[in-house]
Motif scaffolding. Structure first.
Motif, PDB file in Angstrom:
ATOM      1  N   LEU A  84       0.836  -1.191   0.000  1.00 14.61           N
ATOM      2  CA  LEU A  84       0.000   0.000   0.000  1.00 14.61           C
ATOM      3  C   LEU A  84       0.872   1.242   0.000  1.00 14.61           C
ATOM      4  CD1 LEU A  84      -2.774   1.417   0.251  1.00 14.61           C
ATOM      5  CD2 LEU A  84      -2.495   1.264   2.739  1.00 14.61           C
ATOM      6  N   MET A  90      -0.707  10.431  -2.130  1.00 17.43           N
ATOM      7  CA  MET A  90      -1.980   9.715  -2.017  1.00 17.43           C
ATOM      8  C   MET A  90      -2.979  10.471  -1.138  1.00 17.43           C
ATOM      9  SD  MET A  90      -1.773   6.883  -3.825  1.00 17.43           S
ATOM     10  CE  MET A  90      -2.895   5.682  -3.119  1.00 17.43           C
ATOM     11  N   LYS A  99      -7.484   9.633  -2.643  1.00 20.55           N
ATOM     12  CA  LYS A  99      -6.840   8.487  -3.270  1.00 20.55           C
ATOM     13  C   LYS A  99      -6.460   7.438  -2.237  1.00 20.55           C
ATOM     14  CE  LYS A  99      -3.557  10.620  -5.544  1.00 20.55           C
ATOM     15  NZ  LYS A  99      -2.392  10.752  -6.465  1.00 20.55           N
ATOM     16  N   ARG A 100      -6.037   7.868  -1.052  1.00 27.35           N
ATOM     17  CA  ARG A 100      -5.669   6.913  -0.018  1.00 27.35           C
ATOM     18  C   ARG A 100      -6.881   6.092   0.416  1.00 27.35           C
ATOM     19  NH1 ARG A 100      -2.555   7.878   5.701  1.00 27.35           N
ATOM     20  NH2 ARG A 100      -1.032   8.881   4.348  1.00 27.35           N
ATOM     21  N   ALA A 103      -7.545   3.525  -2.174  1.00 28.19           N
ATOM     22  CA  ALA A 103      -6.536   2.468  -2.093  1.00 28.19           C
ATOM     23  C   ALA A 103      -6.855   1.500  -0.958  1.00 28.19           C
ATOM     24  CB  ALA A 103      -5.154   3.077  -1.900  1.00 28.19           C
ATOM     25  N   VAL A 185      -0.840  -1.276  -4.708  1.00 31.23           N
ATOM     26  CA  VAL A 185      -1.834  -0.211  -4.826  1.00 31.23           C
ATOM     27  C   VAL A 185      -1.108   1.120  -4.673  1.00 31.23           C
ATOM     28  CG1 VAL A 185      -4.058   0.652  -4.038  1.00 31.23           C
ATOM     29  CG2 VAL A 185      -3.505  -1.766  -3.747  1.00 31.23           C
ATOM     30  N   SER A 186      -1.110   1.917  -5.736  1.00 31.62           N
ATOM     31  CA  SER A 186      -0.345   3.164  -5.741  1.00 31.62           C
ATOM     32  C   SER A 186      -0.862   4.053  -6.857  1.00 31.62           C
ATOM     33  CB  SER A 186       1.147   2.864  -5.939  1.00 31.62           C
ATOM     34  OG  SER A 186       1.906   4.043  -6.092  1.00 31.62           O
ATOM     35  N   VAL A 213      -4.401   4.239  -8.755  1.00 32.65           N
ATOM     36  CA  VAL A 213      -5.432   5.097  -8.182  1.00 32.65           C
ATOM     37  C   VAL A 213      -5.279   6.498  -8.766  1.00 32.65           C
ATOM     38  CG1 VAL A 213      -6.432   5.980  -6.046  1.00 32.65           C
ATOM     39  CG2 VAL A 213      -5.368   3.729  -6.073  1.00 32.65           C
TER      40      VAL A 213
END
Length: 357
Positions: A84, A90, A99-100, A103, A185-186, A213
Motif C-alpha cells: 500500500l 496519495m 486516493k488513499r 486504495a 496499490v499506488s 489510483v
C-alpha cells in the motif's frame, strides 16, 4: 485521512459492501503445487508397490496394458501480499474520496474475499516513516487489525523525505519467498524507469496485480481562476491561473502522456493493470475488470509450460497450463508454471490462484 474511516463501523460497512457485491462472483478454486491428500485429480502414473489400489485409473490401465494410478493435488492456502502506497501524493482527492481512501478500499476488497476461505494475507505499508511490514496470517481478526493499521497511518508532512516505490518493491521481493499473489496499490507517480524493474522481477515469481489510483483533477485542470498549488511531497507552492485555455490544454496533454507512460511500464512488467478513479464506482470497475480478464483467459491459447526446479515446497513443477488460467498437472501431480509466469495461477479467473480479488 478522515477520522470516521478508522472506526470499526466503517470497516464493517466496507465488508458488507464487498461481500454483497463481490462475493460469489470473484471466488475461484485454489490448487496446490504438489501431490498429496486432496480432491483434485492429477496426472496418471505407473502403479508402484504400496500405492492405494482405489486410485487405479482403469481407463489408462486399459489403454496402456499396464496398471496406472492417478495422483491427487493437495489443497494449499493462497498467500497474498499487498503493498500500500500511503505517501503524501496519495493524500489527495477532489471527488467522492481521497486516493488513499480508495486504495484502502481496494486492499479491503482483496482481504475480505481472501480471508473467508482460510488464505493468508500480509502487507507492506509505504509511508513517510519508511516501510512497515505486517506478517501474513489467516482469520478475520488479523485482517481487521491489518486494515486498522492502514487506516491509522499518519499523514506525511509536506517536504518530508519518503522512500521511493522502487525501494518498497525491492524489499517486498526480498521478504516474500513463497509464490502467491502480490497486489500493489499506488498512484505510480514515481518515474516508471525506477519501479519498472523491481515490479518485473516480482512478476517472475508471483502473480502481480497493479492497482493504479487516479483523481480526475490529475487528468484535467478546471477553469476556476487563480489556484495556489502545493506539491505534497516537496512542499513547494505555486500560483496558477487556470483561466488560460492553453495552460489547461498543456496540462491535459502532459497528464495523458504521464498516464500512458505508466500504463506502458505496467504492461512491460507483465502485471495485471487495474485503474480506479476517486469519482467512479470502484466496486463496479473491479467487477468489470475481473469479467474482462476471464473472457480474455478463455479466448487465449494455452501457454507452453516449462519445468521449474525447486518450488516453494521443495518440489519440481512441470506440466501444461489450461487456457482459463488454471494449472495443468505434470508428472506426479505437480502444478505447472507457464513460461515467464512463475505464479501459481491468476487472481482474476478461476485458476488455482485462489481468491479472484
Amino acid at each position: 485521512m478522515r477520522p470516521y474511516l478508522a472506526a470499526e463501523p466503517a470497516l464493517r460497512r466496507l465488508e458488507l459492501i464487498v461481500t454483497r457485491r463481490l462475493d460469489g462472483l470473484l471466488q475461484g478454486e485454489h490448487l496446490g503445487l504438489v501431490p498429496g491428500q486432496g480432491s483434485e485429480p492429477a496426472e496418471a502414473r505407473p502403479y508402484q508397490a504400496g500405492d492405494d489400489v482405489r486410485r487405479i485409473d482403469w481407463n489408462v490401465t486399459a489403454r496402456t496394458a499396464a496398471p496406472h494410478v492417478r495422483d491427487l493435488v493437495v489443497d494449499r492456502e493462497l498467500e497474498v501480499w499487498t503493498l500500500l502506497d500511503a505517501t503524501a501524493s496519495m493524500d489527495f482527492g477532489t471527488a467522492k474520496m481521497e486516493k488513499r481512501e480508495l486504495a484502502l478500499a481496494a486492499v479491503a476488497a482483496v482481504g475480505f474475499l481472501t480471508q473467508r476461505t482460510g488464505n493468508r494475507i500480509g502487507a507492506h505499508l509505504l509511508h513517510g516513516g519508511g516501510v512497515r511490514r505486517l506478517p501474513a496470517r489467516t482469520g478475520r481478526p488479523h485482517l481487521m487489525a491489518l486494515l486498522q493499521a492502514m487506516f491509522g497511518l499518519p499523514r506525511t508532512s509536506p517536504g518530508v523525505a519518503e522512500p521511493p516505490l522502487a525501494a518498497a518493491l525491492e524489499q517486498l521481493g526480498r521478504v516474500v519467498r513463497r509464490r502467491g499473489l502480490v497486489v500493489v496499490v499506488s498512484d505510480f507517480l514515481d518515474d516508471p524507469r525506477s519501479w519498472e524493474g523491481p515490479l518485473r522481477r516480482l512478476g517472475v515469481r508471483h502473480q502481480v496485480l497493479a492497482v493504479e489510483v487516479v483523481d480526475p483533477r490529475e487528468l484535467a485542470l478546471p477553469d476556476v481562476g487563480v489556484l495556489t498549488l502545493i506539491d505534497p511531497e516537496s512542499g513547494r507552492r505555486r500560483e496558477v491561473s487556470t483561466g488560460d485555455a492553453r495552460l489547461r490544454l498543456r496540462y491535459a496533454e502532459a497528464a495523458a502522456a504521464q498516464r500512458a507512460a505508466i500504463s506502458a511500464a505496467l504492461r512491460g512488467t507483465g502485471a495485471t493493470h487495474l485503474r480506479l478513479r476517486t469519482d467512479g464506482d470502484w466496486v463496479r470497475d473491479l467487477v468489470e475488470h475481473v469479467l474482462r480478464q476471464r473472457r480474455l483467459a478463455r479466448l487465449a491459447p494455452a501457454p507452453r509450460a516449462t519445468a521449474v526446479r525447486g518450488g516453494p515446497d521443495g518440489d519440481t513443477t512441470s506440466g501444461s497450463s489450461s487456457p482459463d488460467g488454471s494449472e495443468g498437472r505434470g508428472p506426479r501431480g505437480s502444478g505447472v508454471v507457464p513460461e515467464g509466469h512463475a505464479a501459481p495461477g491468476g487472481p482474476w479467473g478461476r485458476g488455482p490462484g485462489g481468491e479472484a480479488a
